[in-house]
Design a protein around this motif. Structure first.
Motif, mmCIF file in Angstrom:
data_model
loop_
_atom_site.group_PDB
_atom_site.id
_atom_site.type_symbol
_atom_site.label_atom_id
_atom_site.label_comp_id
_atom_site.label_asym_id
_atom_site.label_seq_id
_atom_site.Cartn_x
_atom_site.Cartn_y
_atom_site.Cartn_z
ATOM 1 N N ALA A 31 5.984 14.746 -10.488
ATOM 2 C CA ALA A 31 6.639 14.858 -11.789
ATOM 3 C C ALA A 31 5.763 15.618 -12.777
ATOM 4 O O ALA A 31 6.242 16.491 -13.505
ATOM 5 C CB ALA A 31 6.976 13.476 -12.332
ATOM 6 N N GLU A 32 4.482 15.302 -12.800
ATOM 7 C CA GLU A 32 3.576 15.996 -13.714
ATOM 8 C C GLU A 32 3.407 17.457 -13.327
ATOM 9 O O GLU A 32 3.254 18.319 -14.196
ATOM 10 C CB GLU A 32 2.233 15.279 -13.774
ATOM 11 C CG GLU A 32 2.319 13.952 -14.489
ATOM 12 C CD GLU A 32 0.979 13.317 -14.718
ATOM 13 O OE1 GLU A 32 -0.041 13.821 -14.199
ATOM 14 O OE2 GLU A 32 0.945 12.313 -15.447
ATOM 15 N N VAL A 76 0.846 -1.201 0.000
ATOM 16 C CA VAL A 76 0.000 0.000 0.000
ATOM 17 C C VAL A 76 0.881 1.250 0.000
ATOM 18 O O VAL A 76 0.665 2.176 -0.787
ATOM 19 C CB VAL A 76 -0.961 -0.008 1.213
ATOM 20 C CG1 VAL A 76 -1.673 1.325 1.346
ATOM 21 C CG2 VAL A 76 -1.959 -1.140 1.100
ATOM 22 N N ILE A 77 1.886 1.267 0.862
ATOM 23 C CA ILE A 77 2.784 2.423 0.939
ATOM 24 C C ILE A 77 3.588 2.565 -0.341
ATOM 25 O O ILE A 77 3.800 3.677 -0.834
ATOM 26 C CB ILE A 77 3.697 2.307 2.170
ATOM 27 C CG1 ILE A 77 2.847 2.398 3.446
ATOM 28 C CG2 ILE A 77 4.767 3.392 2.172
ATOM 29 C CD1 ILE A 77 3.607 2.139 4.717
ATOM 30 N N ASP A 78 4.006 1.446 -0.913
ATOM 31 C CA ASP A 78 4.764 1.480 -2.162
ATOM 32 C C ASP A 78 3.933 2.081 -3.293
ATOM 33 O O ASP A 78 4.400 2.960 -4.022
ATOM 34 C CB ASP A 78 5.222 0.068 -2.533
ATOM 35 C CG ASP A 78 6.094 0.047 -3.758
ATOM 36 O OD1 ASP A 78 7.028 0.877 -3.842
ATOM 37 O OD2 ASP A 78 5.855 -0.807 -4.641
ATOM 38 N N ILE A 79 2.701 1.647 -3.432
ATOM 39 C CA ILE A 79 1.808 2.181 -4.474
ATOM 40 C C ILE A 79 1.564 3.663 -4.252
ATOM 41 O O ILE A 79 1.610 4.471 -5.193
ATOM 42 C CB ILE A 79 0.479 1.396 -4.502
ATOM 43 C CG1 ILE A 79 0.728 -0.043 -4.969
ATOM 44 C CG2 ILE A 79 -0.550 2.082 -5.393
ATOM 45 C CD1 ILE A 79 -0.451 -0.968 -4.747
ATOM 46 N N TYR A 80 1.307 4.049 -3.007
ATOM 47 C CA TYR A 80 1.063 5.451 -2.678
ATOM 48 C C TYR A 80 2.277 6.318 -3.020
ATOM 49 O O TYR A 80 2.131 7.378 -3.631
ATOM 50 C CB TYR A 80 0.715 5.577 -1.192
ATOM 51 C CG TYR A 80 0.655 6.992 -0.696
ATOM 52 C CD1 TYR A 80 -0.444 7.799 -0.975
ATOM 53 C CD2 TYR A 80 1.696 7.539 0.048
ATOM 54 C CE1 TYR A 80 -0.501 9.111 -0.515
ATOM 55 C CE2 TYR A 80 1.644 8.836 0.502
ATOM 56 C CZ TYR A 80 0.547 9.609 0.221
ATOM 57 O OH TYR A 80 0.500 10.910 0.666
ATOM 58 N N ASN A 81 3.473 5.869 -2.642
ATOM 59 C CA ASN A 81 4.687 6.642 -2.923
ATOM 60 C C ASN A 81 4.918 6.803 -4.423
ATOM 61 O O ASN A 81 5.314 7.879 -4.882
ATOM 62 C CB ASN A 81 5.903 5.984 -2.271
ATOM 63 C CG ASN A 81 5.906 6.137 -0.768
ATOM 64 O OD1 ASN A 81 5.228 6.994 -0.228
ATOM 65 N ND2 ASN A 81 6.659 5.302 -0.090
ATOM 66 N N ARG A 82 4.670 5.737 -5.184
ATOM 67 C CA ARG A 82 4.860 5.845 -6.633
ATOM 68 C C ARG A 82 3.849 6.802 -7.270
ATOM 69 O O ARG A 82 4.190 7.567 -8.168
ATOM 70 C CB ARG A 82 4.777 4.458 -7.281
ATOM 71 C CG ARG A 82 6.051 3.653 -7.048
ATOM 72 C CD ARG A 82 6.084 2.361 -7.827
ATOM 73 N NE ARG A 82 5.243 1.377 -7.144
ATOM 74 C CZ ARG A 82 4.284 0.672 -7.732
ATOM 75 N NH1 ARG A 82 4.031 0.823 -9.002
ATOM 76 N NH2 ARG A 82 3.561 -0.187 -7.049
ATOM 77 N N ARG A 83 2.604 6.781 -6.801
ATOM 78 C CA ARG A 83 1.590 7.683 -7.366
ATOM 79 C C ARG A 83 1.914 9.127 -7.011
ATOM 80 O O ARG A 83 1.789 10.021 -7.844
ATOM 81 C CB ARG A 83 0.198 7.303 -6.846
ATOM 82 C CG ARG A 83 -0.921 8.187 -7.366
ATOM 83 C CD ARG A 83 -0.997 8.262 -8.891
ATOM 84 N NE ARG A 83 -1.089 6.950 -9.475
ATOM 85 C CZ ARG A 83 -0.537 6.630 -10.651
ATOM 86 N NH1 ARG A 83 0.122 7.504 -11.359
ATOM 87 N NH2 ARG A 83 -0.639 5.410 -11.122
ATOM 88 N N CYS A 84 2.364 9.387 -5.790
ATOM 89 C CA CYS A 84 2.730 10.748 -5.396
ATOM 90 C C CYS A 84 3.941 11.237 -6.190
ATOM 91 O O CYS A 84 4.003 12.417 -6.559
ATOM 92 C CB CYS A 84 3.009 10.829 -3.898
ATOM 93 S SG CYS A 84 1.503 10.780 -2.916
#
Length: 99
Positions: free
Chosen positions: A44-45, A31-39
């Motif tokens: 970046a955008e 969950v934390i990994d997915i959240y960090n990648r989305r943030c």
């Protein structure tokens, strides 16, 4: 001082420990990994001027709320969290909220 560098600057032992601790937590919890990648994608955008600052703030708030909900594990599965954190689904929620 530790032997590690970050952005060309040498890290102190305390900073190195904090970085490795966060990395270990993210590896143990998807969950934390997915959240960090989305943030990271949102940041970046934002830096590339693909989204506005207000849009990015709303996206981070929604992502944070979803992360907390997934960590509680009250009937909110990892598969649902992954689906909700996809870029197009998250951004659709932001657009709906901003209207």
């Amino acid at each position: 001082m530790s032997p590690y560098y970050y952005n060309g600057k040498r890290l102190s032992c305390r900073q190195c420990g904090a970085v490795s601790g966060r990395r270990e937590l993210a590896e143990d919890n998807p969950v934390i990994d997915i959240y960090n990648r989305r943030c990271a994608c949102i940041r970046a955008e934002l830096s590339q001027k693909k989204i506005s600052k207000e849009f990015a703030e709303q996206a981070k708030q929604i992502a944070s709320r979803l992360k907390l909900e997934a960590l509680k594990q009250d009937g909110y599965t990892l598969a649902e969290f992954k689906r909700d954190m996809e870029k197009n689904v998250l951004y659709a929620q932001v657009k709906e909220r901003m209207q």
